[in-house]
Scaffold this motif. Structure first.
Motif, mmCIF file in Angstrom:
data_model
loop_
_atom_site.group_PDB
_atom_site.id
_atom_site.type_symbol
_atom_site.label_atom_id
_atom_site.label_comp_id
_atom_site.label_asym_id
_atom_site.label_seq_id
_atom_site.Cartn_x
_atom_site.Cartn_y
_atom_site.Cartn_z
ATOM 1 N N THR A 100 1.031 -1.262 0.154
ATOM 2 C CA THR A 100 0.006 0.038 0.049
ATOM 3 C C THR A 100 0.806 1.130 0.216
ATOM 4 O O THR A 100 1.282 1.444 1.155
ATOM 5 C CB THR A 100 -0.600 0.124 1.528
ATOM 6 O OG1 THR A 100 -1.108 -1.348 1.299
ATOM 7 C CG2 THR A 100 -1.931 1.001 1.117
ATOM 8 N N PRO A 101 1.199 2.682 -0.889
ATOM 9 C CA PRO A 101 1.818 3.086 -0.613
ATOM 10 C C PRO A 101 1.608 4.429 0.083
ATOM 11 O O PRO A 101 0.546 4.679 0.359
ATOM 12 C CB PRO A 101 1.239 3.752 -2.476
ATOM 13 C CG PRO A 101 0.853 2.844 -3.454
ATOM 14 C CD PRO A 101 0.009 1.598 -2.268
ATOM 15 N N LEU A 102 2.848 5.021 0.177
ATOM 16 C CA LEU A 102 1.996 5.305 1.611
ATOM 17 C C LEU A 102 1.183 6.899 1.475
ATOM 18 O O LEU A 102 0.583 7.444 1.826
ATOM 19 C CB LEU A 102 2.957 6.618 2.044
ATOM 20 C CG LEU A 102 3.687 6.134 3.169
ATOM 21 C CD1 LEU A 102 3.676 5.945 4.794
ATOM 22 C CD2 LEU A 102 5.183 7.323 3.870
ATOM 23 N N GLY A 103 1.413 7.436 0.156
ATOM 24 C CA GLY A 103 0.870 8.031 -0.908
ATOM 25 C C GLY A 103 -1.103 8.115 -0.340
ATOM 26 O O GLY A 103 -1.414 9.397 -0.368
ATOM 27 N N TRP A 104 -0.803 7.031 -0.724
ATOM 28 C CA TRP A 104 -2.483 6.650 -0.574
ATOM 29 C C TRP A 104 -3.355 7.580 0.836
ATOM 30 O O TRP A 104 -4.332 7.706 0.987
ATOM 31 C CB TRP A 104 -2.907 5.095 -0.523
ATOM 32 C CG TRP A 104 -2.951 5.250 -2.525
ATOM 33 C CD1 TRP A 104 -1.732 5.368 -3.351
ATOM 34 C CD2 TRP A 104 -2.827 3.725 -2.924
ATOM 35 N NE1 TRP A 104 -2.074 4.725 -4.874
ATOM 36 C CE2 TRP A 104 -2.350 3.323 -4.423
ATOM 37 C CE3 TRP A 104 -3.504 2.010 -2.595
ATOM 38 C CZ2 TRP A 104 -2.532 2.767 -5.225
ATOM 39 C CZ3 TRP A 104 -3.436 1.689 -3.641
ATOM 40 C CH2 TRP A 104 -2.735 1.381 -4.865
ATOM 41 N N GLU A 106 -2.018 9.066 3.191
ATOM 42 C CA GLU A 106 -1.910 10.063 3.583
ATOM 43 C C GLU A 106 -3.156 11.393 2.931
ATOM 44 O O GLU A 106 -2.598 12.239 3.325
ATOM 45 C CB GLU A 106 0.138 10.651 3.038
ATOM 46 C CG GLU A 106 0.919 10.471 4.137
ATOM 47 C CD GLU A 106 2.871 10.316 3.603
ATOM 48 O OE1 GLU A 106 3.404 10.536 4.388
ATOM 49 O OE2 GLU A 106 2.550 10.633 2.597
ATOM 50 N N ARG A 107 -3.278 10.969 1.547
ATOM 51 C CA ARG A 107 -4.320 11.641 1.020
ATOM 52 C C ARG A 107 -5.607 11.197 1.943
ATOM 53 O O ARG A 107 -6.686 12.102 1.587
ATOM 54 C CB ARG A 107 -4.221 11.423 -0.379
ATOM 55 C CG ARG A 107 -4.619 10.809 -1.151
ATOM 56 C CD ARG A 107 -4.925 10.356 -2.342
ATOM 57 N NE ARG A 107 -5.375 9.423 -2.408
ATOM 58 C CZ ARG A 107 -5.405 8.580 -3.577
ATOM 59 N NH1 ARG A 107 -3.679 8.722 -4.243
ATOM 60 N NH2 ARG A 107 -5.540 7.516 -4.742
ATOM 61 N N LYS A 112 -6.657 14.502 8.326
ATOM 62 C CA LYS A 112 -6.202 15.880 8.509
ATOM 63 C C LYS A 112 -7.105 16.213 9.639
ATOM 64 O O LYS A 112 -6.723 16.680 10.563
ATOM 65 C CB LYS A 112 -5.357 16.615 7.465
ATOM 66 C CG LYS A 112 -4.185 16.066 6.766
ATOM 67 C CD LYS A 112 -2.873 17.502 6.359
ATOM 68 C CE LYS A 112 -1.781 16.730 6.310
ATOM 69 N NZ LYS A 112 -1.430 15.249 6.599
#
Ligand code: SF4
Length: 325
Positions: A100-104, A106-107, A112
């Motif tokens: 699982t890519p970290l960016g997925w 984080e967005r 947030k």
């Protein structure tokens, strides 16, 4: 015809209120009649925000279970289980975390947002970032194709679908892409007029006694135009009326609205009608709850845990096979 497979869960953060009923439980009851349903008390998820003070989680698990049984979740029809009792979930969480890519993560918008909202807690944790992946695992380990969600949760499910596509693409077909079963986002106000929420202390709980319901509704805020009994009001701007729309009969809603606009009805009388109707609505829940309170509900959970773990074991065996580990 194959039945749909449904998965949904709730965090054990306390007793459930009318907002939970409107936003989730009502849909669960419908689904339980036509689909194979898996309802999980997701205690690991509770830890993502309550990790500093987990002492209440155990008691809350019982509360949530009793509330589910009270509203009519039937452990004969649905698999009712505790997330942490199905250890296979943790292994699949680890395996899927590798791809699982970290960016997925984080967005994910709620990452947030929640960090900002719960500013009294330090949520800069790996577990908190990873909780949408844990949610994905909850769903896919049961091979669920249907997930009841509100509009605000659709993004999480999109993430789950992306992870499923990535897994199936890398290793071979294993998981169905889960589809949303849209549930209404409850517009139910709490007794102070804000959204009904445990954290605002304004909720009417499914387990509240008739006395408690009266004590909460009687001092409720009303339309500010009705300072005196003779002042006409605008029912659409009154949280009492919003609750009438959910729990009163059509003719009563009409009468109350008309009486409010002409000042023919006083706020106290209007609230009396609402108190009676909310109590009438909650009564079958109270009765069912009192039956279950005297039963060993832990046994119900233990049986569900076994059923859930068995299904999870099958999925995990297939995953290991596809990943060659
Ligand atoms: S009469 Fe009822 S609807 Fe109108 S302001 Fe009073 S409580 Fe609200």
């Amino acid at each position: 015809m194959n039945k749909h497979v449904v998965m949904s869960g709730m965090r054990p953060t306390g007793a459930l209120h009318l907002g939970h009923w409107e936003g989730a439980l009502k849909s669960w009851l419908l689904l339980q009649e036509s689909a194979v349903c898996h309802f999980s008390i997701v205690d690991w998820h509770a830890l993502t925000t309550e990790y500093q003070d987990p002492a209440n989680i155990g008691g809350n698990i019982r509360q949530v279970l009793l509330d589910w049984l009270a509203v009519g979740i039937d452990p004969e029809k649905s698999v009712v289980y505790l997330q942490s009792a199905v250890k296979e979930i943790s292994e699949l969480f680890l395996l899927l975390s590798m791809m699982t890519p970290l960016g997925w993560l984080e967005r994910v918008p709620t990452f947030k947002e929640q960090q900002a909202q719960l500013s009294d807690r330090d949520l800069n944790q790996y577990g908190f970032l990873g909780y949408p992946l844990l949610q994905t695992v909850d769903i896919v380990i049961m091979k669920a194709d249907t997930v009841p969600v509100g509009e605000d949760q659709v993004f999480h499910l999109e993430l789950a679908r992306e992870i499923v596509r990535r897994f199936n693409g890398l290793y071979g077909d294993c998981f169905p892409e889960p589809q949303p079963f849209l549930t209404p986002i409850p517009k139910l106000p709490g007794v102070d007029g804000r959204k009904m929420s445990k954290s605002y202390g304004n909720a009417i709980y499914l387990g509240d006694s008739p006395l408690m319901v009266g004590e909460k509704i009687r001092p409720m805020v009303t339309d500010i135009r009705r300072k005196r009994r003779s002042d006409p009001g605008v029912p659409e701007e009154c949280p009492v009326f919003a609750l009438h729309k959910a729990y009163s009969r059509a003719e009563q809603i009409k009468e109350v609205a008309a009486g409010c606009r002409t000042a023919d009805i006083g706020c106290l009388d209007c609230k009396k009608i609402l108190i009676a109707n909310v109590n009438e609505f909650l009564e079958p829940f109270r009765q069912r709850r009192s039956q279950y309170e005297n039963m060993a509900v832990n046994d119900i959970l233990a049986t569900g845990n076994l059923r859930a773990a068995e299904r999870a074991r099958h999925t995990l065996a297939q995953v290991r096979d596809l990943m060659k580990i």
